[in-house]
Design a protein around this motif. Structure first.
Motif, PDB file in Angstrom:
ATOM      1  N   GLY A 105       0.738  -1.232   0.001  1.00  0.00           N
ATOM      2  CA  GLY A 105      -0.006  -0.039   0.095  1.00  0.00           C
ATOM      3  C   GLY A 105       0.662   1.345  -0.220  1.00  0.00           C
ATOM      4  N   GLY A 106       2.258   1.005  -0.031  1.00  0.00           N
ATOM      5  CA  GLY A 106       2.940   2.404   0.055  1.00  0.00           C
ATOM      6  C   GLY A 106       2.787   3.019  -0.933  1.00  0.00           C
ATOM      7  N   GLU A 107       2.701   2.603  -2.379  1.00  0.00           N
ATOM      8  CA  GLU A 107       2.658   3.304  -3.566  1.00  0.00           C
ATOM      9  C   GLU A 107       1.247   4.093  -3.296  1.00  0.00           C
ATOM     10  N   ARG A 108       0.217   3.451  -3.112  1.00  0.00           N
ATOM     11  CA  ARG A 108      -1.083   4.236  -2.906  1.00  0.00           C
ATOM     12  C   ARG A 108      -0.794   5.485  -1.792  1.00  0.00           C
ATOM     13  N   ALA A 109      -0.219   5.304  -0.869  1.00  0.00           N
ATOM     14  CA  ALA A 109      -0.057   6.386   0.164  1.00  0.00           C
ATOM     15  C   ALA A 109       0.667   7.453  -0.497  1.00  0.00           C
ATOM     16  N   ALA A 110       1.784   7.191  -1.261  1.00  0.00           N
ATOM     17  CA  ALA A 110       2.508   8.270  -1.817  1.00  0.00           C
ATOM     18  C   ALA A 110       1.661   9.160  -2.967  1.00  0.00           C
ATOM     19  N   ARG A 111       0.567   8.298  -3.692  1.00  0.00           N
ATOM     20  CA  ARG A 111      -0.152   8.986  -4.635  1.00  0.00           C
ATOM     21  C   ARG A 111      -1.212   9.972  -3.728  1.00  0.00           C
ATOM     22  N   LEU A 112      -1.781   9.462  -2.712  1.00  0.00           N
ATOM     23  CA  LEU A 112      -2.660  10.264  -1.944  1.00  0.00           C
ATOM     24  C   LEU A 112      -1.996  11.514  -1.119  1.00  0.00           C
ATOM     25  N   ALA A 113      -0.777  11.245  -0.893  1.00  0.00           N
ATOM     26  CA  ALA A 113       0.145  12.319  -0.228  1.00  0.00           C
ATOM     27  C   ALA A 113       0.561  13.279  -1.384  1.00  0.00           C
ATOM     28  N   ALA A 114       0.746  13.116  -2.621  1.00  0.00           N
ATOM     29  CA  ALA A 114       1.055  13.822  -3.688  1.00  0.00           C
ATOM     30  C   ALA A 114      -0.412  14.439  -4.003  1.00  0.00           C
ATOM     31  N   ALA A 115      -1.441  13.995  -3.844  1.00  0.00           N
ATOM     32  CA  ALA A 115      -2.651  14.600  -4.171  1.00  0.00           C
ATOM     33  C   ALA A 115      -3.246  15.571  -3.065  1.00  0.00           C
ATOM     34  N   GLY A 116      -2.498  15.759  -2.040  1.00  0.00           N
ATOM     35  CA  GLY A 116      -2.542  16.730  -1.054  1.00  0.00           C
ATOM     36  C   GLY A 116      -3.649  16.469   0.094  1.00  0.00           C
ATOM     37  N   VAL A 117      -4.006  15.031   0.117  1.00  0.00           N
ATOM     38  CA  VAL A 117      -4.984  14.759   1.019  1.00  0.00           C
ATOM     39  C   VAL A 117      -4.390  14.079   2.382  1.00  0.00           C
ATOM     40  N   GLY A 118      -3.180  14.003   2.499  1.00  0.00           N
ATOM     41  CA  GLY A 118      -2.588  13.286   3.862  1.00  0.00           C
ATOM     42  C   GLY A 118      -2.704  13.930   5.117  1.00  0.00           C
ATOM     43  N   MET A 132       0.824   1.249   7.972  1.00  0.00           N
ATOM     44  CA  MET A 132       0.521   0.334   9.278  1.00  0.00           C
ATOM     45  C   MET A 132      -0.907   0.128   9.517  1.00  0.00           C
ATOM     46  N   PHE A 133      -1.732   1.219   8.867  1.00  0.00           N
ATOM     47  CA  PHE A 133      -3.300   1.359   9.212  1.00  0.00           C
ATOM     48  C   PHE A 133      -3.923   0.499   7.977  1.00  0.00           C
ATOM     49  N   SER A 134      -5.311  -0.002   8.259  1.00  0.00           N
ATOM     50  CA  SER A 134      -5.808  -0.788   7.285  1.00  0.00           C
ATOM     51  C   SER A 134      -6.185  -0.518   6.028  1.00  0.00           C
ATOM     52  N   ALA A 135      -6.563   0.752   5.735  1.00  0.00           N
ATOM     53  CA  ALA A 135      -7.091   1.175   4.635  1.00  0.00           C
ATOM     54  C   ALA A 135      -6.330   0.793   3.584  1.00  0.00           C
ATOM     55  N   LEU A 136      -5.135   1.325   3.294  1.00  0.00           N
ATOM     56  CA  LEU A 136      -4.087   0.800   2.372  1.00  0.00           C
ATOM     57  C   LEU A 136      -4.096  -0.835   1.897  1.00  0.00           C
ATOM     58  N   ARG A 137      -4.187  -1.427   3.090  1.00  0.00           N
ATOM     59  CA  ARG A 137      -4.021  -3.062   2.925  1.00  0.00           C
ATOM     60  C   ARG A 137      -5.290  -3.389   2.329  1.00  0.00           C
ATOM     61  N   MET A 138      -6.298  -2.740   2.722  1.00  0.00           N
ATOM     62  CA  MET A 138      -7.776  -3.165   2.130  1.00  0.00           C
ATOM     63  C   MET A 138      -7.791  -2.973   0.758  1.00  0.00           C
ATOM     64  N   ALA A 139      -7.539  -1.484   0.238  1.00  0.00           N
ATOM     65  CA  ALA A 139      -7.482  -1.534  -1.228  1.00  0.00           C
ATOM     66  C   ALA A 139      -6.468  -2.270  -1.907  1.00  0.00           C
ATOM     67  N   ALA A 140      -5.488  -2.770  -1.321  1.00  0.00           N
ATOM     68  CA  ALA A 140      -4.563  -3.517  -1.988  1.00  0.00           C
ATOM     69  C   ALA A 140      -5.191  -5.032  -2.302  1.00  0.00           C
ATOM     70  N   LEU A 141      -5.856  -5.151  -1.222  1.00  0.00           N
ATOM     71  CA  LEU A 141      -6.690  -6.809  -1.505  1.00  0.00           C
ATOM     72  C   LEU A 141      -7.505  -6.619  -2.429  1.00  0.00           C
ATOM     73  N   THR A 184      -8.909   1.773  10.977  1.00  0.00           N
ATOM     74  CA  THR A 184      -8.650   1.208   9.668  1.00  0.00           C
ATOM     75  C   THR A 184      -8.434   2.501   8.790  1.00  0.00           C
ATOM     76  N   GLN A 185      -8.401   3.746   9.521  1.00  0.00           N
ATOM     77  CA  GLN A 185      -8.314   5.140   8.537  1.00  0.00           C
ATOM     78  C   GLN A 185      -9.432   5.278   7.736  1.00  0.00           C
ATOM     79  N   LEU A 186     -10.511   4.674   7.993  1.00  0.00           N
ATOM     80  CA  LEU A 186     -11.711   4.949   7.377  1.00  0.00           C
ATOM     81  C   LEU A 186     -13.053   5.436   8.163  1.00  0.00           C
ATOM     82  N   LEU A 187     -12.744   5.597   9.423  1.00  0.00           N
ATOM     83  CA  LEU A 187     -13.710   6.078  10.252  1.00  0.00           C
ATOM     84  C   LEU A 187     -13.255   7.611  10.908  1.00  0.00           C
ATOM     85  N   TRP A 201     -11.400   8.036  -1.281  1.00  0.00           N
ATOM     86  CA  TRP A 201     -10.014   8.213  -1.401  1.00  0.00           C
ATOM     87  C   TRP A 201      -9.254   6.892  -1.438  1.00  0.00           C
ATOM     88  N   PHE A 202      -9.642   5.934  -0.554  1.00  0.00           N
ATOM     89  CA  PHE A 202      -8.879   4.689  -0.429  1.00  0.00           C
ATOM     90  C   PHE A 202      -9.575   3.640  -1.387  1.00  0.00           C
TER      91      PHE A 202
END
Length: 484
Positions: A105-118, A132-141, A184-187, A201-202
């Motif tokens: 999920g690191g690549e998605r995290a980088a894209r979200l950070a680049a999009a300015g939503v961090g 570490m938090f669930s949302a990125l792994r959820m998206a990857a699955l 999860t980072q979705l709440l 976003w995720f």
């Protein structure tokens, strides 16, 4: 009145079960081991079916010789940010569980950070944008198993943390507990519910997630979970670190709980869900209204000792004994396996072993590994508002050397309870409150009884020198990560 609560702690390396009576005594115990595997760099998985079977085995072991009809209900604590994807109709997992230690999920995290939503993600969730938090792994699955999101949008695939998976499998009710959901980072902490913009976003459909309920439910009743009787209620659910804080009567200001497990969670109650500067904000538990906490997560604590033991062909307990009487000298181990967590949140940091030479032996390496745990926790404590006392739990807390080192590094009294199964106990305590077995005052007295304390012995100069040396090596590990 039925005399027992059955408390289950489903953790990273094992599942433990306690049969607890109405006086808070532990009548019996059960345990089942849980393995993990590493299919690639930064990837950590577990078998979700093995996990569920382990829960069954630990429970059966615990209630052997007890009439299951005497169990008033089940209390559950679970590992938190790990993710399971399962079939909604059968509750069968469709792929391995992805561990909280996993870095996908690191690549998605980088894209979200680049999009300015961090910053907005952190403001709403209390959590930094980190794998570490669930949302990125959820998206990857979902990218792997439902790339169009057709099945998850239709609700035929379900996705969630371990508590959500177990509750659906054991009761047939698709719910998840508020504290686990907050990891999860979705709440959105302000609303206590899934946030539509975060879900967008995720790229996680709301229909794939379970309904959020308080830590006291309603969760439904057990079915097909022999030897427990069908209709036995699930009374309480909490994340494992949250349950340990509850067992320490951590609703009292100034109490900081440090769990020394595979990783380490350092947590203290907070006045509001407002994000802290260098640590996370989270829902600790909810009994109608949410109780908030500040928390810092350290990725590698006990895992550092097991890694070193595997490398040296010995057991972690042997290294802990060696470390107790050793001097690390100039040897420093920075266990940045998958980056460094709080308060630095540097996913690029790399593991570093420095200061060793031809004369370095096992004892020095063991001591450096033990010191790495205390230094990481010390960095976190420095970022928290004025702790009056640190209360320690988890497997590594049995090491007197570690807790004395923690007191010396942090300059604060460290206390250890004689009870080691704090996560299971905390879930049982919450369940017993609902049954009217005890009050919060009773639980506070229980938490304060029979504590062993470790007082600081270092001078301010010793402390500054040791911390300066650690931070120098930590900076090197972070710098090396930028050069990869």
């Amino acid at each position: 009145m039925k005399p027992y609560v059955l408390a289950v702690d489903q953790g990273t390396s094992s599942t433990k079960a306690l049969l607890v009576d109405a006086a808070g005594g532990i009548v019996s115990r059960g345990r089942a081991a849980l393995g993990q595997f590493h299919p690639g760099p930064g990837l950590v998985e577990q078998d979700a079916t093995e996990l569920l079977d382990g829960v069954r085995a630990a429970v059966a072991d615990c209630v052997r010789g007890t009439d299951p009809r005497d169990v008033a209900g089940l209390a559950l604590s679970t590992q938190r940010e790990s993710v399971v994807l399962w079939d909604a109709a059968t509750t069968k997992p469709v792929c391995p569980l992805v561990s909280w230690q996993d870095q996908r999920g690191g690549e998605r995290a980088a894209r979200l950070a680049a999009a300015g939503v961090g910053q907005e993600v952190r403001r709403r969730t209390g959590l930094p944008l980190d794998p570490m938090f669930s949302a990125l792994r959820m998206a990857a699955l979902l990218d792997s198993h439902d790339p169009s999101r057709a099945h998850s949008t239709a609700g035929s695939l379900r996705l969630g943390t371990v508590d959500a998976y177990l509750l659906h499998a054991l009761t047939g009710v698709p719910v998840t507990e508020a504290g686990n959901a907050s990891r999860t980072q979705l709440l959105d902490l302000a609303t206590g519910d899934w946030d539509d913009e975060l879900l967008d976003w995720f790229d996680v459909p709301r229909a794939a997630l379970s309904r959020i309920v308080p830590s006291t439910g309603p969760f439904g009743t057990l079915r097909g979970f022999a030897p427990l009787v069908d209709g036995t209620p699930v009374l309480a659910v909490m994340g494992d670190s949250h349950a340990a804080l509850f067992a320490h009567a951590g609703w009292r200001p100034g109490t900081v709980k440090a769990t020394y497990g595979t990783g380490s969670s350092v947590m203290t109650i907070a006045d509001s869900p407002a994000p802290a500067a260098d640590v996370c904000s989270t829902i600790a538990w909810s009994t109608g209204l949410p109780a908030y906490a500040h928390e810092a997560n350290i990725r590698s604590a006990g895992r550092t000792l097991t890694w070193l033991a595997d490398l040296l062909g010995t057991e972690p307990e042997h290294l802990i004994r060696l470390a107790a009487d050793a001097d690390a000298g100039d040897v420093t181990l920075v266990p940045a396996f998958g980056g460094i967590g709080a308060p630095w949140w540097d996913a690029q940091a790399v593991p570093l072993l420095a200061g060793f030479g031809l004369g370095t032996g096992r004892a020095q390496l063991a001591r450096a590994a033990l010191e790495s745990v205390a230094f990481q926790v010390g960095d976190v404590l420095a970022a928290l508002p004025g702790p009056r006392q640190i209360v320690a739990d988890g497997g590594l807390s049995r090491s007197d050397a570690l807790l004395q080192l923690q007191a010396d590094i942090s300059g604060v009294t460290v206390a250890r309870t004689r009870h080691h199964e704090l996560s299971a106990a905390g879930a049982a305590h919450l369940a017993g409150l609902g049954l009217g077995w005890w009050t919060t005052e009773d639980l506070a007295q229980r938490a304060d009884s029979d504590l062993q304390t470790f007082e600081p012995t270092w001078s301010d100069e010793q402390r500054r020198s040791a911390l300066g040396h650690w931070h120098q090596r930590l900076t090197a590990a972070r710098h090396l990560g930028t050069r990869r």
